[in-house]
Design an enzyme around this catalytic site. Sequence first.
Site, short mmCIF file in Angstrom:
data_model
loop_
_atom_site.label_atom_id
_atom_site.label_comp_id
_atom_site.label_asym_id
_atom_site.label_seq_id
_atom_site.Cartn_x
_atom_site.Cartn_y
_atom_site.Cartn_z
N HIS A 50 0.83 -1.20 0.00
CA HIS A 50 0.00 0.00 0.00
C HIS A 50 0.87 1.24 0.00
O HIS A 50 2.01 1.22 0.42
CB HIS A 50 -1.06 0.02 1.09
CG HIS A 50 -0.59 -0.22 2.48
ND1 HIS A 50 0.09 0.71 3.21
CD2 HIS A 50 -0.71 -1.31 3.27
CE1 HIS A 50 0.34 0.21 4.41
NE2 HIS A 50 -0.11 -1.00 4.47
N HIS B 210 7.33 1.73 10.92
CA HIS B 210 8.17 2.74 10.31
C HIS B 210 8.67 3.75 11.32
O HIS B 210 8.21 3.82 12.45
CB HIS B 210 7.44 3.43 9.14
CG HIS B 210 6.38 4.42 9.53
ND1 HIS B 210 6.28 5.66 8.92
CD2 HIS B 210 5.41 4.38 10.43
CE1 HIS B 210 5.26 6.31 9.44
NE2 HIS B 210 4.72 5.57 10.37
N GLU C 13 3.79 12.69 14.43
CA GLU C 13 2.41 12.30 14.16
C GLU C 13 1.56 12.34 15.43
O GLU C 13 1.77 11.57 16.35
CB GLU C 13 2.38 10.88 13.58
CG GLU C 13 3.29 10.68 12.38
CD GLU C 13 3.32 9.22 11.90
OE1 GLU C 13 2.52 8.41 12.40
OE2 GLU C 13 4.15 8.90 11.05
N HIS D 136 3.41 9.93 18.06
CA HIS D 136 4.62 9.25 17.59
C HIS D 136 5.53 10.34 17.04
O HIS D 136 5.34 10.83 15.93
CB HIS D 136 4.27 8.19 16.55
CG HIS D 136 3.34 7.13 17.10
ND1 HIS D 136 2.16 6.78 16.51
CD2 HIS D 136 3.43 6.40 18.23
CE1 HIS D 136 1.56 5.85 17.25
NE2 HIS D 136 2.32 5.61 18.29
N HIS E 19 7.16 3.05 15.27
CA HIS E 19 5.80 2.64 15.64
C HIS E 19 5.23 1.78 14.54
O HIS E 19 5.84 1.61 13.48
CB HIS E 19 4.92 3.85 15.94
CG HIS E 19 4.87 4.86 14.82
ND1 HIS E 19 5.89 5.74 14.57
CD2 HIS E 19 3.92 5.11 13.89
CE1 HIS E 19 5.57 6.50 13.54
NE2 HIS E 19 4.39 6.12 13.10
FE FE2 Z 1 3.23 6.71 11.40
#
Ligand code: FE2
Length: 446
Positions: free
Chosen positions: A298, A341, A347, A371, A377
């Site tokens: 994705h 990642h 974030e 994050h 995470h």
């Molecule tokens: Fe993320």
Amino acid sequence: MSRDTIASGPTPAGYMSGFGNSFETEALPGALPVGRNSPQKVNYGLYAEQLSGSPFTAPQASNQRSWLYRVRPTVRHTGRFVRIDRGVLRTAPEREDATQPLGQRRWGPTPLPDDKRTFVSGLFTATTAGDAESMAGMAAHVLLVTQSMTHEHFFNADGEMLVVAEQGRLRFRTEFGVIDIEPGEICVIPRGVVFRVELIDGPARGYVCENYGGAFTLPDRGPIGANCLANPRDFLAPVAAYEDREEPCMLIVKWGGDLHQTEMPHSPLDVVAWHGNYYPYKYDLRRFSPVGAIAFDHPDPSIFTVMTSPSETAGTANVDFVIFPERWAVAENTFRPPWYHRNIMSEFMGLVYGVYDAKPEGFVPGGFSLHNTMLPHGPDADAFEHASNVELKPVKLTNTLAFMFETRFRQRVTAWAEGLPTQQRDYIDCWSGLRKMFDATRRDPR
Ligand code: FE2
């Protein structure tokens, strides 16, 4: 809530459709001057006034201003200001009352308080990032409203405010007209626009991104082309609506991180007509048309960007507002949840309703997670186990709406958020069950 509930038909009454359009609207016939902005006399004895959201000389694509035709000019809606208690409202750069804890963070939902909180006193800052003085960065606030503003009004000189409704409906009475939102919708109030907020059916909870940087705009779609994601026609601006109220009113201004108050003997929401491209607007996030992989893998989550606040560096957002809405997952031989990642962007995530596929437990509506820059995470152990073994049929992710305020700046956590009893101190343990599977003697997937 599903797409089936979206009203069909034309633009709802009281709104005009389009993103970034130059609109014109009048609450009394002939209130708008024709063919000019500032005639010698305006009909109905109105004053003409310009509100500039960009420097006069900004390039055409980012030039924003509106002309307002009002009962009194805004200089009559402000007097001497007194500084008032800012509560737990914080603004970057906040060094004393906001730290940079190293670690992934998550909080449960913040309960609505028992005391009286308006839209202004109900702003509880969770994170700050960048520097409002240099018009860069953002703050993420939790919004807890238990009381309507009646004579109180507000404008924010530090940033534009993107309000995400999570619980209860909100009515924004603005200089430009009236905007109602419900959970699943957002309202954006540009810097400087005066408004007050009323509850429609009881207390309300939500999230606010205070964007110190460039105004939110639609992202470039590149090879996606002209359609899907957030379509311009689904953004709604209010038609002109004014108050001619001669009674004591108050204006609170957020300016330089502080709150200041002034009083006046009339309502400041006295704009009878306006035209231009700088105005508040709303958007129903359920109208977002998600684009994704239809074979395998994705794309990066940026594919879910609703709006972006650009910075001077191309492709490096001051803030991206991203959502994870209802959608089909169909990719073959693919680990379907968001991958693990680390990210140079930081974030802040919240959940409006439903379940987020990477975190089926612990991340609940009204809660939030952080994050920060370069902190790893991804799916928790249970989500990994499930997604690694499930039969990959097409699956509809229904009744879900998560969002993210993603910024190029590190986010500092305020003392208020740090001290919340809802903070999940064991959050990091959600990954502790990710066991070693490596076996150098076995090449096939296990
Ligand atoms: Fe993320």
